[in-house]
Design a protein around this motif. Structure first.
Motif, short mmCIF file in Angstrom:
data_model
loop_
_atom_site.label_atom_id
_atom_site.label_comp_id
_atom_site.label_asym_id
_atom_site.label_seq_id
_atom_site.Cartn_x
_atom_site.Cartn_y
_atom_site.Cartn_z
N TRP A 1 0.84 -1.20 0.00
CA TRP A 1 0.00 0.00 0.00
C TRP A 1 0.87 1.25 0.00
O TRP A 1 1.94 1.25 0.62
CB TRP A 1 -0.89 0.05 1.26
CG TRP A 1 -1.73 -1.17 1.44
CD1 TRP A 1 -1.56 -2.15 2.38
CD2 TRP A 1 -2.86 -1.56 0.65
NE1 TRP A 1 -2.51 -3.13 2.23
CE2 TRP A 1 -3.32 -2.79 1.17
CE3 TRP A 1 -3.52 -1.00 -0.44
CZ2 TRP A 1 -4.41 -3.48 0.64
CZ3 TRP A 1 -4.61 -1.68 -0.96
CH2 TRP A 1 -5.04 -2.89 -0.43
N THR A 2 0.40 2.29 -0.65
CA THR A 2 1.04 3.59 -0.47
C THR A 2 0.67 4.08 0.93
O THR A 2 -0.30 3.60 1.54
CB THR A 2 0.54 4.62 -1.50
OG1 THR A 2 -0.86 4.84 -1.23
CG2 THR A 2 0.74 4.14 -2.93
N ILE A 3 1.42 5.06 1.43
CA ILE A 3 1.12 5.59 2.78
C ILE A 3 -0.30 6.16 2.82
O ILE A 3 -1.03 5.99 3.80
CB ILE A 3 2.15 6.69 3.13
CG1 ILE A 3 3.49 6.04 3.47
CG2 ILE A 3 1.69 7.54 4.30
CD1 ILE A 3 3.48 5.24 4.75
N ARG A 4 -0.70 6.82 1.72
CA ARG A 4 -2.05 7.41 1.72
C ARG A 4 -3.13 6.32 1.74
O ARG A 4 -4.12 6.43 2.47
CB ARG A 4 -2.23 8.32 0.50
CG ARG A 4 -1.55 9.65 0.70
CD ARG A 4 -1.38 10.43 -0.59
NE ARG A 4 -0.47 11.54 -0.33
CZ ARG A 4 -0.86 12.80 -0.14
NH1 ARG A 4 -2.12 13.13 -0.24
NH2 ARG A 4 0.03 13.74 0.13
N ALA A 5 -2.93 5.29 0.93
CA ALA A 5 -3.93 4.20 0.92
C ALA A 5 -3.97 3.52 2.29
O ALA A 5 -5.05 3.19 2.80
CB ALA A 5 -3.57 3.19 -0.17
#
Ligand SMILES: Nc1ncnc2c1ncn2[C@@H]1O[C@H](COP(=O)(O)OP(=O)(O)OP(=O)(O)O)[C@@H](O)[C@H]1O
Ligand SMILES: Cc1cn([C@H]2C[C@H](O)[C@@H](COP(=O)(O)O)O2)c(=O)[nH]c1=O
Length: 209
Positions: free
Chosen positions: A62-66
């Motif tokens: 996952w990206t940090i935002r996701a």
């Protein structure tokens, strides 16, 4: 029906939160207090499913935002289906991690500010905060040793991040406790399990029957 209480336990990996959350729920139960022991990510059917997505798989799954959005979504379901109904029914909710873990872990680095994470929590959970947050503190070398002995080198996707990351997480928790002394109680997590349990109970003495 008088409202119950909402208590979160926070701190880095291996400081003893889950051990102490179980013991605290049992000790309160012995005093006749109706308790609900729960955890994050998780604590409701949907949030437990999201836990599986968050804690397994490749480090860069996952990206940090996701990742931050998934934690906020899990929390929204947990708050609506488990925490609020219990508190409204007069029970004391003991929650192993809550919002401050998102602020500490997803707030590491430059990608998301504390304001961003609080904004997600505002949308997901109407900004609900614990009545009291017990921050367990243990030197990083001791907590990694405890977590390492428990996990046998198989930490989850987030727990397995490097020492620099976990040092930043610990520093963030300390900042939050400094900024909100009315909500936070610092708990020394060194010593035996019984000694630490006694400190947790003492930190709630003003509420106990
Ligand atoms: N006071 C203590 N002294 C020695 N060992 C302890 C103590 N408290 C907990 N432990 C052990 O340390 C390990 C980590 O404890 P626990 O799982 O409760 O930590 P945690 O903070 O919930 O960790 P995580 O966030 O990584 O899940 C467990 O094996 C537990 O039995
Ligand atoms: C709630 C929450 C948790 N995390 C991280 C912290 C840990 O590495 C895992 C949860 O594992 P535990 O054994 O149940 O403590 O998830 C996070 O990064 N952000 C959060 O909001």
């Amino acid at each position: 029906m008088p409202r119950g209480r909402f208590i979160s336990l926070e701190g880095g990996e291996g400081v003893g939160k889950s051990t102490q959350a179980r013991r605290l729920a049992a000790a309160l139960g012995e005093r006749g207090i109706r308790t609900v022991l729960t955890r994050e990510p998780g604590g409701s059917e949907g949030a437990e499913a999201i836990r599986g997505l968050l804690l397994s798989g490749a480090a860069d799954r996952w990206t940090i935002r996701a990742e931050a959005l998934l934690f906020a979504a899990a929390r929204a379901d947990h708050v609506a289906r488990t925490i609020l109904p219990a508190v409204e029914a007069g029970k004391w909710v003991i929650c192993d991690r809550f919002l401050d873990s998102s602020r500490a872990y997803q707030g590491v680095g430059d990608e998301l500010s504390d304001t961003d994470i609080l904004a997600l929590h505002g949308i997901g959970s109407d900004g609900l905060l614990p009545d009291r947050t017990l921050l367990l503190h243990l030197p990083l070398d001791e907590s990694s040793e405890r977590a390492g002995a428990r996990d046998g080198g198989a930490a989850d996707r987030i727990g397995g991040r490097d020492a620099e990351f976990h040092c930043a997480v610990a520093a963030a928790f300390e900042r939050f406790a400094d900024a909100e002394p009315a909500r936070f109680r610092r708990i020394d997590a060194r010593g035996s399990i019984d000694e630490v349990s006694a400190r947790l109970l003492a930190s709630l003495a003003d509420w106990l029957p």
